[in-house]
Design an enzyme around this catalytic site. Structure first.
Site, PDB file in Angstrom:
ATOM      1  N   CYS A   1       1.499  -1.364   0.386  1.00  0.00           N
ATOM      2  CA  CYS A   1       0.223   0.502  -0.172  1.00  0.00           C
ATOM      3  C   CYS A   1       0.791   1.236  -0.228  1.00  0.00           C
ATOM      4  CB  CYS A   1      -0.983  -0.389   1.080  1.00  0.00           C
ATOM      5  SG  CYS A   1      -3.219   0.725   0.760  1.00  0.00           S
TER       6      CYS A   1
ATOM      7  N   CYS B   1      -4.425   0.902  -3.524  1.00  0.00           N
ATOM      8  CA  CYS B   1      -4.327   1.986  -3.788  1.00  0.00           C
ATOM      9  C   CYS B   1      -3.150   2.284  -6.176  1.00  0.00           C
ATOM     10  CB  CYS B   1      -2.343   1.886  -2.687  1.00  0.00           C
ATOM     11  SG  CYS B   1      -1.451   0.458  -3.007  1.00  0.00           S
TER      12      CYS B   1
ATOM     13  N   CYS C   1       1.009   2.282  -6.344  1.00  0.00           N
ATOM     14  CA  CYS C   1       1.631   1.177  -6.144  1.00  0.00           C
ATOM     15  C   CYS C   1       2.363   0.622  -7.449  1.00  0.00           C
ATOM     16  CB  CYS C   1       1.295   0.603  -5.386  1.00  0.00           C
ATOM     17  SG  CYS C   1       0.684   0.693  -4.342  1.00  0.00           S
TER      18      CYS C   1
END
Length: 127
Positions: free
Chosen positions: A8, A81, A85
């Site tokens: 994350c 995310c 990411c």
């Protein structure tokens, strides 16, 4: 032993709880790690509190960068995310598209925690 990485942005809420559940449910058969693309450097106190409710001490974890993890993974799970990411190669890759509970009220935060627990159990059953 299977290796799982939960990713994350801040590595302070969702990915930390997922790592904890993988350790709880996977035992010695799983090496669970978590990391962030832009780690906050701390674990959210709410994550600590709500994992403590389940008997897990999240204060033993640290918020770390993707640069701090290496090696091959059986599964890499991003927590919703999106493009923040980076791609981390693995045998299996999933995005769970979980809402960030950082600013949620307590019951909503617990709901995200419990959803993560269910997803981790299902993931472990596939490895």
């Amino acid at each position: 032993m299977k290796r799982i990485l939960f990713v994350c942005v801040e590595n302070s809420n969702r990915s930390q709880m997922a790592e904890a559940f993988a350790r709880i449910y996977g035992g010695e058969d799983i090496e669970a790690l978590s990391a962030g693309s832009r780690p906050s450097g701390k674990i959210n106190p709410k994550a600590v509190l709500f994992m403590h409710e389940l008997g897990y001490d999240l204060t033993t974890h640290t918020s770390k960068s993707l640069d701090d993890v290496a090696g091959a993974f059986d599964a890499v799970i991003t927590m919703g995310c999106g493009d923040q990411c980076p791609w981390v190669p693995a045998k299996q890759r999933m995005d769970w598209a979980l809402p960030d509970p950082k600013h949620m009220e307590d019951e909503a935060y617990r709901g995200v925690r419990d959803d993560i627990a269910r997803r981790v159990r299902a993931l472990l059953a596939t490895l």
